[in-house]
Design an enzyme around this catalytic site. Sequence first.
Site, PDB file in Angstrom:
ATOM      1  N   GLY A 493       0.723  -1.291   0.083  1.00  0.00           N
ATOM      2  CA  GLY A 493      -0.092   0.022  -0.019  1.00  0.00           C
ATOM      3  C   GLY A 493       0.814   1.173   0.023  1.00  0.00           C
ATOM      4  N   ASP A 494       0.686   2.325   0.614  1.00  0.00           N
ATOM      5  CA  ASP A 494       1.775   3.378   0.955  1.00  0.00           C
ATOM      6  C   ASP A 494       2.345   3.319   2.172  1.00  0.00           C
ATOM      7  OD1 ASP A 494      -0.639   3.633   2.961  1.00  0.00           O
ATOM      8  OD2 ASP A 494      -1.022   5.468   2.666  1.00  0.00           O
ATOM      9  N   GLU A 495       2.726   2.156   2.672  1.00  0.00           N
ATOM     10  CA  GLU A 495       3.633   2.184   4.037  1.00  0.00           C
ATOM     11  C   GLU A 495       4.815   1.517   3.387  1.00  0.00           C
ATOM     12  OE1 GLU A 495       0.481   0.781   7.468  1.00  0.00           O
ATOM     13  OE2 GLU A 495       1.774  -0.954   6.367  1.00  0.00           O
TER      14      GLU A 495
END
Length: 584
Positions: A493-495
């Site tokens: 994801g956006d991690e």
Amino acid sequence: MRLGIVWRTGIAMALIGVLAAGLTGYYGYTESRALLQTAAEQRLLTATRVLARQLSVGLDTASRDALMLAQHPGTIVLLDTWHRLEPEARGSTMAAMFKTILQTRPEYFQMRLIAATDHGAERVRVERSEDGLSRTPEDALREKGHYPFVVETLALPNGAVYVSRASLYPESPRHEGGARPALQVATPVYGPHAQAMGLLVIDIDLDRLFTQLAADLPATLSLYLSNSDGDFLIHPDPKQAFAFDRGQRALIQDAFPETRKLIGAPSEDIQQVVTTQVSNASDQALVAAFVRHRLSGMHNDEGYVIGLGQPLRDVLADADQLGRTSLRIALAFSALAIVLAALLARRLSKPLQQLLRAIREFGHGSHDAPLPLPVLRHDEFGTLARAIDEMQGQIRAQFASLELKQHELDRLASHDTLTGLPNRRLFMDRLTQAMARARRHQSQLALLFIDLDNFKDINDNEGHAAGDDVLKLMSQRMGALVREVDTVARLGGDEFIILLDGADNRDEITQIAQRMVDVLRQPVLYEGKLLQCGASIGISCFPDDATDMTELIATADQAMYRAKHSGRNQLCFASPAGQVKSGP
């Protein structure tokens, strides 16, 4: 008469030579057959996957062409003012655009503009025939409102694309007494009042499309295409293609039973199969690879199975030649060994032993540093040695090719496909090694757990393509701010997470994290828009915050959530004494 030791030795050497030659030839023949078949299967599978990707590219191109014309202002004006225009002036510009596209897209055989009114009346149609491109006269145009593709396309939202099932299109130009296998790509034309005014249709000739896609493939390969039910759409035997249109069934799962795994509702884990079709006639045996391919981003649930086949005799042609060569060498050597046994016994013992050792070592897997062969000799042993060396070279080349493929698979398994950064698996390996070094040298390290701010809004409002561009750019920015010994990885994801190896100064860690916050909150330019992102960073240090890898990551994650709850574009240490905040 009793033979002396020389004769007995010579005869024994001759027999050993015959046996060695026979074993060498048999080993080379069987191994080369297996390796050649395995390599051919991998090549066919790779070519089939490329062909499937090219099919997607071809349909994407047709979608873009349809969308470009559907969103052209002239198309909307033409549909809106059709009945107010003089007959001789209606649609000439649109027909010219159709012809221009058809000239550059040989797989398109027809383009049409159809109105939503007048029972789906065709307004402009340009088609390809043996005489070239021609516009259909207006009095020959037809009403299409009763066709399913018209109804389904007009029901789509603006900018959506419809792809029909593959079929023998009855209105396509005739060839060899039958209709061309085709599919239709269509998109609605919306007017200024958000109402569908008509649709733009591109008819694609599947035969021509796949002829272009397979143009660079060897002529000996056979191309297969079936729909999601297994009905052949393309087959080397034309009688097998579209048999369901003639009231018959010709199924790919019947011809290649292994493809049953790809038909119907197969497991998502099975996307490809490799099989050998055995025939009563040995010269008709076939090695084939099949890939299940589904269209994405289009309003069509149709799935396709694409396959390539190669005659087994062509795959094993080199092995058969090697077998014949080895047999000739063995026979020649045997004859010479028997005639000159007494004279050559002692002289031939050394090279024969050398050959046997090399063959034995090679057969046991010593491929990287094989024993030297007497390839410079000008006798039968030299010929045999060169043949063995050639065989070993072929086998080593096959192993090298397989090793390269394995390395590529390993790389794909350890790196994120979108950003190219290490994935969780590789990151955990590096973190394990870094913690072991830190314990051994009594040093420290730090983890930066990064979560992008506003990314969900960007993804929802601007689309996944914008989100992907933001992720790639943010990855590049993070990579530019760390050292070569550090690791930047994407967890999903956006991690993201960053390993700062040997970081034992909190001030330096704070400076790095602050620079990371400052750089990541810089806007991203996408299609003329400035997208504001940013990041929240949680920091944990080894061994101050945790001595266990899982706990160390968890504390960094918790610190990140504290930073995010405090406001965007902030950073926070896991230890209370190390908390630092940075406003937007």
